[in-house]
Enzyme design. Sequence first.
Site, short mmCIF file in Angstrom:
data_model
loop_
_atom_site.label_atom_id
_atom_site.label_comp_id
_atom_site.label_asym_id
_atom_site.label_seq_id
_atom_site.Cartn_x
_atom_site.Cartn_y
_atom_site.Cartn_z
N GLU A 17 6.83 -10.63 -0.85
CA GLU A 17 5.78 -8.90 -0.87
C GLU A 17 4.94 -9.41 -1.85
OE1 GLU A 17 7.63 -4.76 -1.85
OE2 GLU A 17 6.72 -5.23 -4.05
N THR A 48 2.12 -4.02 -0.94
CA THR A 48 2.45 -2.32 -1.37
C THR A 48 0.54 -1.86 -1.87
OG1 THR A 48 1.83 -3.65 -3.95
CG2 THR A 48 4.30 -3.86 -3.29
N ARG A 107 7.31 7.71 -0.26
CA ARG A 107 7.17 9.42 -0.97
C ARG A 107 5.82 8.78 -2.61
NH1 ARG A 107 10.65 12.14 -5.29
NH2 ARG A 107 9.96 9.99 -6.90
N ALA A 127 9.24 11.39 1.33
CA ALA A 127 8.43 9.83 2.26
C ALA A 127 9.14 10.38 4.17
CB ALA A 127 9.70 9.01 2.05
N GLN A 179 15.65 -1.51 -2.61
CA GLN A 179 15.27 -1.70 -3.86
C GLN A 179 15.82 -2.98 -4.59
OE1 GLN A 179 13.12 -1.53 -5.86
NE2 GLN A 179 13.40 0.64 -6.71
P1 FAD Z 1 12.00 9.79 -1.18
O1 FAD Z 1 12.44 9.24 0.48
O2 FAD Z 1 11.02 11.53 -0.89
O3 FAD Z 1 13.07 9.97 -1.86
C1 FAD Z 1 13.31 10.60 -3.75
C2 FAD Z 1 13.80 11.06 -3.38
O4 FAD Z 1 13.88 12.46 -3.30
C3 FAD Z 1 14.89 10.49 -3.60
O5 FAD Z 1 15.69 11.02 -4.11
C4 FAD Z 1 15.82 11.23 -2.50
O6 FAD Z 1 17.77 11.26 -2.35
C5 FAD Z 1 14.86 12.95 -2.77
N1 FAD Z 1 14.57 13.57 -1.60
C6 FAD Z 1 14.07 12.92 0.01
N2 FAD Z 1 15.00 14.15 0.73
C7 FAD Z 1 14.82 15.01 0.38
C8 FAD Z 1 14.67 16.33 0.89
N3 FAD Z 1 14.39 16.61 1.48
N4 FAD Z 1 14.71 17.78 -0.26
C9 FAD Z 1 15.50 17.19 -1.82
N5 FAD Z 1 15.46 15.62 -2.13
C10 FAD Z 1 15.09 14.97 -0.87
N6 FAD Z 1 5.91 2.93 -4.31
C11 FAD Z 1 4.39 2.88 -4.80
O7 FAD Z 1 3.74 3.49 -5.04
N7 FAD Z 1 3.90 1.66 -3.69
C12 FAD Z 1 4.93 1.45 -3.00
O8 FAD Z 1 4.07 0.06 -2.23
C13 FAD Z 1 6.16 1.13 -2.56
N8 FAD Z 1 6.85 0.30 -2.57
C14 FAD Z 1 8.37 0.74 -2.94
C15 FAD Z 1 9.02 -0.69 -1.47
C16 FAD Z 1 10.28 -0.53 -1.71
C17 FAD Z 1 11.11 -1.19 -0.80
C18 FAD Z 1 11.03 0.26 -2.48
C19 FAD Z 1 12.41 0.52 -3.05
C20 FAD Z 1 10.53 0.88 -3.57
C21 FAD Z 1 9.25 1.28 -2.95
N9 FAD Z 1 8.19 1.88 -4.07
C22 FAD Z 1 6.97 2.39 -3.87
C23 FAD Z 1 8.99 2.92 -5.42
C24 FAD Z 1 8.99 4.14 -4.08
O9 FAD Z 1 7.34 5.01 -4.06
C25 FAD Z 1 9.75 5.05 -5.93
O10 FAD Z 1 11.24 4.58 -5.61
C26 FAD Z 1 9.89 6.82 -5.27
O11 FAD Z 1 10.14 6.98 -6.04
C27 FAD Z 1 10.30 7.57 -4.20
O12 FAD Z 1 10.33 6.96 -2.83
P2 FAD Z 1 10.94 7.21 -1.17
O13 FAD Z 1 9.54 6.52 -0.40
O14 FAD Z 1 12.19 6.19 -1.25
O15 FAD Z 1 10.91 9.01 -1.25
#
Ligand code: FAD
Length: 292
Positions: A17, A48, A107, A127, A179
Site C-alpha cells: 500500500e 489510499t 466510508r 461504506a 486493518q
Molecule cells: P463502514 O463499513 O461504513 O463501517 C464503519 C462503522 O459503521 C463500523 O462500526 C460498522 O460496523 C458501522 N456500520 C456499517 N454499516 C452500518 C449500518 N448499516 N448501520 C449502523 N452501523 C453501521 N480511510 C480513508 O479516508 N482513506 C483510505 O484510503 C483508507 N484506507 C483504509 C484501508 C483499510 C484496509 C482500512 C481497514 C481502513 C482504511 N481507511 C481509510 C479508514 C476507514 O475509512 C475508517 O476505518 C472508517 O472509520 C471506517 O470505514 P469503513 O469503510 O470500514 O466503514
Amino acid sequence: MKLTDILKKEELSISYEVFPPKVDTAFESVKTAVEKIAELSPAFMSVTYGAGGGTDRYTADIARDIQNRFGVPMLAHLSCVSSTRNAVADMIERLKQYGIENVLALRGDLTPEHKNTDGSNWDYHHASELVRELKASDGDFCIGGACYPEIHPESADSKEDIRHLKEKVDAGCDFLTTQMFFDNNLLYSFLYKIREAGITVPVLPGIMPITNARQVERAIKLSGSFMPQRFKSIVDRFGNDDAAMLQAGIAYATDQIIDLFANGITHVHIYSMNNPSVAAGILNNLSDIIGK
Ligand code: FAD
C-alpha cells in the site's frame, strides 16, 4: 487485472500500500518512492484516498501511472463520507477511464465536524452505500471493503461489527482487506467468526511494519490495535536506535507474514508507508519463500 483473479493463484504473494502526497509540493518525492516500490514487482499495489481536499485526484493519477508504466495491477481506495454523490460519481468515472479495475470502497473516518451534526445532510453514512454505487456503475469493478479483526472502534461488539460487515459484503464486495494487527491469533479468530457468519469472500491480511518508535503511538491511535508484549519489548529495547528499530520492525513484520503463510494464507498486503527500503527488506527476507 482484477484482484479476485490474482487471489485465485495458489502461489504465495505480497502487495504494497502507498499513499498520495498530502500537499502538492511533496508530489515528486512520493512519486519516486512509489516507483521504487513498483519496481519490486508486487502482485498488486493499493493507493489510499484522502478525506476530501485538493490532493484526492492523486490517488487515481498515481494508480494509472504505476499500472501503465510498471504493469502492476492497481487497487484505488475511495472514501465517501466527506464527499458528495456528484464528486464520488466523477471519481468513479475517472477510475473507469483510467482502466483501474479494483476499488476499495471506504466510508472514511468521521471528523469532529461530522460528530457535531446528526448526519441528516450527509450524502453517505456507510461504506456499503458506496459499494452499491460502484456495483451499479458500468465500470465492472472488482470491489473491496475494509474489515477489522479487533472490531471497528465505533462498533458496540464483534457481533454487531460482523453483522454490518456481512451487509457490506452482500452489497457487492468481492474481497476484504483487514486493518493492521500485531498478533496473528486475532486474525485467525476473526476469520473463524466471519466464516461462521457466512462471509466467504477472500480476506487480505494487512501487515504494518513498525520501523520507528514514533509510528507506534500513531498506529495505536489510528487503529486501536493490540500491541503484544513481545512487540512492546522490541520498541522498549530498540526504539531509540533508528537503525536497530528499522531492522527489528522489518523482522517482526516478516515473522508475522511467514506465520500467516504457514497457516494457509496465500496473500498478504503490506502497509509499506511509501518506504521502498522497508518494502524491499521484507521482500528480501521472503525471497525463497515466495520465490521472487
Ligand atoms: P463502514 O463499513 O461504513 O463501517 C464503519 C462503522 O459503521 C463500523 O462500526 C460498522 O460496523 C458501522 N456500520 C456499517 N454499516 C452500518 C449500518 N448499516 N448501520 C449502523 N452501523 C453501521 N480511510 C480513508 O479516508 N482513506 C483510505 O484510503 C483508507 N484506507 C483504509 C484501508 C483499510 C484496509 C482500512 C481497514 C481502513 C482504511 N481507511 C481509510 C479508514 C476507514 O475509512 C475508517 O476505518 C472508517 O472509520 C471506517 O470505514 P469503513 O469503510 O470500514 O466503514
